[in-house]
Enzyme design. Structure first.
Site, PDB file in Angstrom:
ATOM      1  N   ARG A 109       0.827  -1.214   0.000  1.00 11.56           N
ATOM      2  CA  ARG A 109       0.000   0.000   0.000  1.00 11.56           C
ATOM      3  C   ARG A 109       0.855   1.255   0.000  1.00 11.56           C
ATOM      4  O   ARG A 109       1.898   1.293   0.659  1.00 11.56           O
ATOM      5  CB  ARG A 109      -0.886   0.047   1.244  1.00 11.56           C
ATOM      6  N   SER A 178       6.615  -5.185   7.635  1.00 13.12           N
ATOM      7  CA  SER A 178       6.020  -6.148   8.578  1.00 13.12           C
ATOM      8  C   SER A 178       6.780  -7.469   8.683  1.00 13.12           C
ATOM      9  O   SER A 178       6.260  -8.541   8.331  1.00 13.12           O
ATOM     10  CB  SER A 178       4.582  -6.398   8.184  1.00 13.12           C
ATOM     11  N   ASP A 231       3.839  -3.556  11.217  1.00 14.52           N
ATOM     12  CA  ASP A 231       2.409  -3.268  10.985  1.00 14.52           C
ATOM     13  C   ASP A 231       1.604  -3.221  12.286  1.00 14.52           C
ATOM     14  O   ASP A 231       0.655  -2.454  12.432  1.00 14.52           O
ATOM     15  CB  ASP A 231       1.771  -4.247   9.983  1.00 14.52           C
TER      16      ASP A 231
HETATM   17  C1  BGC Z   1       5.869 -10.994  10.818  1.00 12.01           C
HETATM   18  C2  BGC Z   1       5.476  -9.827  11.682  1.00 12.01           C
HETATM   19  C3  BGC Z   1       4.202  -9.205  11.159  1.00 12.01           C
HETATM   20  C4  BGC Z   1       3.126 -10.256  11.005  1.00 12.01           C
HETATM   21  C5  BGC Z   1       1.816  -9.686  10.455  1.00 12.01           C
HETATM   22  C6  BGC Z   1       4.715 -11.962  10.664  1.00 12.01           C
HETATM   23  O1  BGC Z   1       5.032 -12.970   9.768  1.00 12.01           O
HETATM   24  O2  BGC Z   1       6.965 -11.671  11.377  1.00 12.01           O
HETATM   25  O3  BGC Z   1       6.507  -8.876  11.735  1.00 12.01           O
HETATM   26  O4  BGC Z   1       3.785  -8.217  12.053  1.00 12.01           O
HETATM   27  O5  BGC Z   1       3.578 -11.276  10.141  1.00 12.01           O
HETATM   28  O6  BGC Z   1       1.987  -9.090   9.248  1.00 12.01           O
END
Ligand code: BGC
Length: 497
Positions: A109, A178, A231
């Protein structure tokens, strides 16, 4: 003579009838036996995935204990409990126009947020979403970041802000990335490992912000990464912007994770850590949580063994959207190996990840009497036509068992956080039973991710488990609030604050 012939014919007919009957009976017996074997597979699955409230409470305790351990020392737990350097959450006084990039799930995004400077006044927001081409997820860091920077540049130009942004005034950017990142400041950090669908080895161990800033400068974009956030952290920021009782944020989408507000004196691994607010957001990376109390089946073990990140992300592999469809596929494959429920073994059923979680949600939520959606998905995705109704019902049951476990474990994870911060009504981790003198404060948990927002049955199971674990009286004080696009908008807010 004639009588002899008649008797002979009669005997032959009778014998044929007997043979025919025994063939039919034999077939029925065999098919009943096979069906029983299939039901046996289902019963084993149900037992293996069972999450009675007693077990969920053990998971709650284990989560709270592991949180302590992860805060006590580096590597003290599978829960990384990462520092974010976000020590102030937005309150509403933020002002100006900010951009954000949100990279992590199946979609990418680009956002532009205009803040009014008064409480909760986002004057304008524009979000553009596009799927990340699959090949980029396993390319090189340069290819991935060039793609992101190009998309951002096109977005900025389309927004009519191009000349000013590109040539003159430097803009502040919030970057939501994320994945597990060891932050060195609020705007920088090193990628620890990839999760979900991404696998770009040259990026591991590298400074994430630097990679993006170099790509932006290659594309002629005059922007600086003001904050680099997970995120969950963006979601917490937006949640808190709208409701100051927001104490934690959870993502249940392609991947899963949570973050929450922690007192700095509880972050023992960073002694002497000082912040003006006395607290900091901690990115738990709960996808990697593990406990012997988690209900693990042979399907989970096989899935893990076949994954590129063995022994990692164990909680995520039981809960998140990336894996639920795959667990269901593995169960259906076992069933069709045990019996001929789908006729000859369908070749598509042996293909990993062919069954996506949105597909299992659609089958699970099919409320037509003939389960027509189930039939359609089995035919279109797995090329299995003409599945009898009784087998379609069985498929729905498998989706139910796998989804229910996921939702209930996510609920236990949330209560684990509440317990750690003393908001589960028990008076904290050492508090034991609920005490009547403990004042229950309203606790808001910001939540995002398709599994929670778009899969109604999942959401209902999660809420049901929260009430079972906490009891109705306490559960009333725990509010799960969806923050749409929170991960990205929150990053813009943090860039502004
Ligand atoms: C990541 C996290 C992330 C989550 C949701 C996981 O696989 O390690 O950093 O917040 O996914 O997106």
């Amino acid at each position: 003579m004639g009588r002899v012939v008649v008797v002979g014919v009669a005997l032959t007919v009778a014998a044929a009838a007997c043979v025919f009957a025994s063939v039919v009976v034999g077939r029925r017996v065999r098919s009943r036996r096979k069906w029983r074997r299939v039901l046996g597979v289902l019963a084993d699955l149900e037992e293996g995935c069972s999450t009675p409230v007693g077990r969920l409470k053990q998971v709650v305790d284990a989560m709270a204990v592991e949180m302590h351990a992860g805060l006590a020392s580096e590597g003290g737990s599978k829960l990384k409990m990462l520092l974010t350097f976000v020590d102030r959450l937005p309150y509403g006084s933020e002002k100006g126009t900010y951009y954000a990039l949100d990279l992590g799930g199946t979609n990418f995004r680009v956002l532009r947020v205009q803040l009014g400077g008064q409480r909760s006044s986002i004057m304008e927001q524009h979000v553009e979403k596009q799927p990340i081409p699959q090949h980029l997820m396993s390319s090189t860091s340069e290819i991935l970041f060039d793609f992101i920077a190009s998309s951002l540049k096109e977005f900025v130009e389309r927004e009519g802000d191009g000349s000013q942004t590109l040539l003159t005034r430097r803009r502040e950017l919030g970057f939501t990335f994320s994945f597990p990142v060891k932050q060195t400041s609020v705007s920088s950090g090193i990628l620890i490992k990839w999760t979900k669908l991404f696998y770009i080895p040259d990026m591991v161990g590298r400074e994430v912000t630097e990679c993006l800033e170099q790509a932006m400068s290659r594309k002629g974009l005059n922007m600086r990464v003001a904050v680099l956030v997970n995120d969950t952290v963006g979601t917490l920021a937006l949640g808190h912007y709208h409701d100051a009782d927001t104490v934690a944020a959870v993502i249940i989408g392609t991947g899963t994770n949570a973050c929450y507000w922690e007192r700095t004196d509880a972050i023992i691994k960073c002694q002497g850590l000082l912040t003006t607010t006395g607290g900091m957001v901690i990115n738990m990376e709960w996808g990697n949580f593990w406990s012997s109390h988690l209900p693990r089946t042979s399907y989970d073990m096989d899935l893990d063994a076949d994954s590129p990140n063995q022994n990692d992300q164990g909680f995520e592999k039981m809960i998140s959207g990336m894996y639920l469809g795959e667990i269901v596929r593995r169960v259906l494959l076992r069933m069709s190996q045990e019996s001929d429920i789908f006729g000859a073994l369908p070749s598509k059923l042996s293909m990993p990840f062919i069954l996506s979680t949105p597909m299992i949600a659609a089958m699970h939520e099919d409320d037509s009497p003939e389960l027509t959606e189930v039939a359609r998905i089995l035919k279109d995705a797995l090329e299995i036509p003409d599945v009898p109704l009784k087998v379609r019902k069985l498929v729905v049951k498998v989706c139910d068992v796998v989804t229910r476990r996921a939702a209930r474990l996510a609920a236990a994870g949330i209560v684990g956080i509440l317990k750690k911060i003393g908001r589960d009504g028990s008076g904290g981790i050492t508090g034991g039973r609920t005490r009547s003198d403990v004042k229950i404060r309203r606790s808001v948990v910001a939540i995002e991710g398709g599994l929670y927002t778009s899969y109604t049955i999942f959401r209902e199971y999660l809420h049901e488990a929260l009430s079972e674990i906490l009891g109705e009286d306490i559960a009333r004080h725990v509010i799960l609030k969806v923050t749409e696009d929170g991960s990205g908008i929150g990053a813009a807010l943090l860039a502004a604050s």
